[in-house]
Design a protein around this motif. Sequence first.
Motif, short mmCIF file in Angstrom:
data_model
loop_
_atom_site.label_atom_id
_atom_site.label_comp_id
_atom_site.label_asym_id
_atom_site.label_seq_id
_atom_site.Cartn_x
_atom_site.Cartn_y
_atom_site.Cartn_z
N MET A 1 14.59 -15.54 -4.07
CA MET A 1 16.01 -15.55 -3.76
C MET A 1 16.45 -14.23 -3.16
N HIS A 2 17.43 -14.31 -2.27
CA HIS A 2 18.09 -13.14 -1.71
C HIS A 2 19.47 -13.06 -2.36
N LEU A 3 19.69 -12.04 -3.19
CA LEU A 3 20.94 -11.90 -3.94
C LEU A 3 21.75 -10.75 -3.36
N VAL A 4 23.06 -10.94 -3.25
CA VAL A 4 23.93 -9.91 -2.71
C VAL A 4 25.10 -9.68 -3.66
N SER A 5 25.63 -8.47 -3.60
CA SER A 5 26.90 -8.15 -4.24
C SER A 5 27.94 -7.97 -3.15
N TYR A 6 29.14 -8.48 -3.37
CA TYR A 6 30.17 -8.42 -2.35
C TYR A 6 31.54 -8.43 -3.00
N LEU A 7 32.56 -8.19 -2.19
CA LEU A 7 33.92 -8.22 -2.69
C LEU A 7 34.56 -9.57 -2.37
N ASP A 8 35.06 -10.22 -3.40
CA ASP A 8 35.77 -11.49 -3.26
C ASP A 8 37.22 -11.24 -3.67
N ASN A 9 38.10 -11.12 -2.66
CA ASN A 9 39.50 -10.78 -2.93
C ASN A 9 39.61 -9.51 -3.76
N GLY A 10 38.79 -8.53 -3.43
CA GLY A 10 38.83 -7.23 -4.09
C GLY A 10 38.06 -7.14 -5.38
N THR A 11 37.43 -8.24 -5.81
CA THR A 11 36.67 -8.25 -7.06
C THR A 11 35.18 -8.38 -6.77
N GLU A 12 34.38 -7.59 -7.46
CA GLU A 12 32.93 -7.65 -7.25
C GLU A 12 32.40 -9.02 -7.66
N ALA A 13 31.51 -9.56 -6.83
CA ALA A 13 30.94 -10.88 -7.11
C ALA A 13 29.47 -10.89 -6.73
N LEU A 14 28.75 -11.85 -7.30
CA LEU A 14 27.34 -12.06 -7.00
C LEU A 14 27.20 -13.29 -6.11
N GLY A 15 26.37 -13.18 -5.09
CA GLY A 15 26.16 -14.30 -4.19
C GLY A 15 24.70 -14.49 -3.83
N LEU A 17 22.22 -15.32 -0.63
CA LEU A 17 22.16 -15.29 0.82
C LEU A 17 21.22 -16.40 1.28
N VAL A 18 21.78 -17.40 1.95
CA VAL A 18 21.03 -18.57 2.36
C VAL A 18 21.32 -18.86 3.83
N ASP A 19 20.29 -18.76 4.67
CA ASP A 19 20.44 -19.07 6.10
C ASP A 19 21.61 -18.31 6.72
N GLY A 20 21.71 -17.03 6.37
CA GLY A 20 22.74 -16.19 6.97
C GLY A 20 24.12 -16.37 6.39
N HIS A 21 24.26 -17.15 5.32
CA HIS A 21 25.55 -17.38 4.68
C HIS A 21 25.50 -16.90 3.23
N VAL A 22 26.61 -16.37 2.76
CA VAL A 22 26.72 -15.92 1.37
C VAL A 22 27.46 -17.00 0.57
N VAL A 23 26.78 -17.50 -0.46
CA VAL A 23 27.34 -18.53 -1.33
C VAL A 23 27.59 -17.90 -2.70
N ALA A 24 28.80 -17.99 -3.21
CA ALA A 24 29.13 -17.43 -4.51
C ALA A 24 28.25 -18.05 -5.59
N ALA A 25 27.68 -17.22 -6.46
CA ALA A 25 26.79 -17.73 -7.51
C ALA A 25 27.51 -18.75 -8.38
N THR A 56 25.08 -24.51 -1.02
CA THR A 56 25.46 -25.01 0.30
C THR A 56 26.76 -24.33 0.72
N GLY A 57 27.02 -24.36 2.02
CA GLY A 57 28.26 -23.79 2.53
C GLY A 57 28.23 -22.28 2.52
N GLY A 58 29.30 -21.69 2.04
CA GLY A 58 29.41 -20.25 2.01
C GLY A 58 30.00 -19.69 3.30
N LYS A 59 30.09 -18.35 3.33
CA LYS A 59 30.63 -17.65 4.49
C LYS A 59 29.51 -16.95 5.25
#
Length: 288
Positions: A1-15, A17-25, A56-59
Motif C-alpha cells: 500500500m501507498h499511504l499518505v498524510s494530508y489535510l482534509d479541511n485543515g485536519t490531518e488525515a490518512l489516505g 494513494l491509488v492510481d494517482g488518487h488519494v482516498v480517505a482511509a 475507489t474514487g478519491g481526489k
Amino acid sequence: MHLVSYLDNGTEALGLLVDGHVVAARDCDAQAPTTMRELLDTPERGLAVLRAARPTGGKPIDEVDLLAPLPRPTNVLCVGRNYREHAEEEGQNAPEAPALFLKTTTSVVGHRDDVVWDPTYTTQVDYEAELAVVIGSTARHVAADRALDHVLGYTCLNDISARDLQFADLQWSRGKSLDTFCPMGPALVTPDEVGDPQRLEIRCLLNGEVVQQASTAVMHHSVAEVIAYCSRAMTLHPGDVIATGTPGGVGIFRQPPLLLRDGDVVEVDVERIGRLVNRCRTTKPLIG
C-alpha cells in the motif's frame, strides 16, 4: 500500500494513494485509522483493515494538500557516509560502523513544500537523496536478520544540508536541521510492495538533470544492519524515521560546487516508492 498524510479541511488525515488518487482511509472502512499516528498505535490491526478495503474514487493527488507521510516523527536518525562513493568524494573512508546523527523533527516538511533558508545565515545549501525507513514496532537489541520485521514502510527523504554550518561545527545537527530541511514523501510504501530494500534505484534530480544515481545495493551498511545498530544504542519507537545515507554526487564536492539556489526544483526518486519534489526559496530573516 501507498499511504499518505494530508489535510482534509485543515485536519490531518490518512489516505491511500491509488492510481494517482488519494482516498480517505475512513471512506474505505469506518474502522480504519484516521491518521498515520493512529495507525502506528495498532499497526497490525490498522494495516489489516486497510488491506481488506476496496478503495475507489478519491481526489487527484495534485489537488490534495499533502503532508509528510509522518508529519511528526518521534525521532529522525540519519547515517553519514553510507555509500562508499560519497565517502570518497569527501576524502574519507566508509566508516566501519554506521555514523549516526540526528535531524530535528521541526525540519520535516512534505512533498511540494518549499525548502526555505535565510541567505544571510547560510550560503551553501546542498541536496542529499536518501531512502528512509519508518519504524512500525518497538525495537531494542534486534538482530540484523530480524530488523526488517520492525519496518512499517519506506519513503523518500532529502537530507538538505547547510554545508557551511555543518563544517563549522564539531557535529552536524545544526547544519542539517534548519526548518524545512527534511522533506519526506510523497507516500509511505509498505514492505510488501517494496521487496528487498537493497535492490532499489535511487536518484536526485536538480532542475530536471540527474545529479545523483545509485543502487541501494551499494550501501556500505544495509538497511537491516543500520536498524540493528541503532537498536543497540537506543530503543526505536513506532514513528521513528531512519535516513539510510546518500550516494555520491552531492553539490558541495563537485568542481565547481553545485549548490541550491532560489527557485531550484530538487527531486528525490526512489524505485517502487515514488518521487519527492520540492522547490527552493530564500527569504529574509524573521525577527520575533
